[in-house]
Scaffold this active site. Structure first.
Site, PDB file in Angstrom:
ATOM      1  N   TYR A 199      45.632  42.671  36.220  1.00 17.06           N
ATOM      2  CA  TYR A 199      45.744  43.920  37.141  1.00 17.06           C
ATOM      3  C   TYR A 199      45.225  44.877  36.738  1.00 17.06           C
ATOM      4  O   TYR A 199      44.179  45.835  37.117  1.00 17.06           O
ATOM      5  CB  TYR A 199      46.923  44.237  37.654  1.00 17.06           C
TER       6      TYR A 199
ATOM      7  N   ASN B 128      45.742  42.030  50.674  1.00 19.38           N
ATOM      8  CA  ASN B 128      44.438  41.099  50.934  1.00 19.38           C
ATOM      9  C   ASN B 128      44.827  40.333  52.458  1.00 19.38           C
ATOM     10  O   ASN B 128      45.511  39.284  52.166  1.00 19.38           O
ATOM     11  CB  ASN B 128      44.243  40.265  49.877  1.00 19.38           C
TER      12      ASN B 128
ATOM     13  N   CYS C 142      42.999  36.449  45.478  1.00 20.06           N
ATOM     14  CA  CYS C 142      43.900  37.133  44.760  1.00 20.06           C
ATOM     15  C   CYS C 142      44.879  36.556  43.892  1.00 20.06           C
ATOM     16  O   CYS C 142      45.619  36.947  42.805  1.00 20.06           O
ATOM     17  CB  CYS C 142      44.718  38.161  45.764  1.00 20.06           C
ATOM     18  N   HIS C 143      45.117  35.087  43.864  1.00 23.70           N
ATOM     19  CA  HIS C 143      45.853  34.465  43.166  1.00 23.70           C
ATOM     20  C   HIS C 143      45.438  34.280  41.576  1.00 23.70           C
ATOM     21  O   HIS C 143      46.128  34.161  40.859  1.00 23.70           O
ATOM     22  CB  HIS C 143      46.097  32.928  43.524  1.00 23.70           C
TER      23      HIS C 143
ATOM     24  N   GLU D 281      42.952  24.855  40.247  1.00 23.13           N
ATOM     25  CA  GLU D 281      41.800  25.324  39.581  1.00 23.13           C
ATOM     26  C   GLU D 281      41.475  24.894  38.527  1.00 23.13           C
ATOM     27  O   GLU D 281      40.234  24.558  38.068  1.00 23.13           O
ATOM     28  CB  GLU D 281      41.610  26.874  40.042  1.00 23.13           C
TER      29      GLU D 281
END
Length: 152
Positions: free
Chosen positions: A84, A107, A115-116, A142
């Protein structure tokens, strides 16, 4: 129109305006099962074969600051994380990390605008509109597929 898309993180409601995605909702309980490119791309993402969404989406609403944060988030590569604070610094306001977190929470198209991939200082998992278990699951997914692509 809302599509109902089953996923490893629970059902997703994909809100459409024509062919454009304008919302993704966690824990959806209703929606059309019509085939749409957004559903196909989400399925491919969760299968590890898609790293960049091409389906058209519209980030409606939000303040100028929120839209700037969403643009930064959209640029985070698959399998990577940014803090952030780093986004706040990139936007020219290093003290705005909490405001970045709030913008992430607003979002309208999570997963598609990832945003994760935004984490707290030191990689700490904090805040996610879909809940921290979903955030962890998305990041693990991911990481696993990125590792498999890199190392076979």
């Amino acid at each position: 129109m809302q599509l109902l898309v089953e996923s490893p993180i629970g059902p997703l409601g994909v809100v459409l305006d024509g062919d454009t995605v304008i919302g993704v909702r966690f824990g959806a309980s209703h929606g059309s099962s019509d085939r749409h490119p957004a559903a196909a791309e989400l399925a491919a993402y969760f299968a590890g074969t898609l790293t960049d969404f091409t389906v058209p989406f519209d980030l409606r609403g939000g303040s100028a600051f929120e839209r700037a944060v969403w643009e930064q988030i959209a640029a985070i590569p698959y399998g990577e994380m940014v803090t952030y604070g780093a986004i706040a610094k990139a936007l020219g306001d290093p003290g705005a990390a909490r405001a970045v977190g709030t913008a992430c929470n607003h979002n309208p198209v999570p997963v598609i605008v990832p945003c994760h991939r935004v984490v707290g200082a030191g990689g700490k998992l904090t805040g996610f509109g879909g809940g921290l278990p979903r955030k962890r699951r998305l990041l693990e997914l991911e990481a696993r597929f990125s590792w498999e692509r890199a190392w076979g």
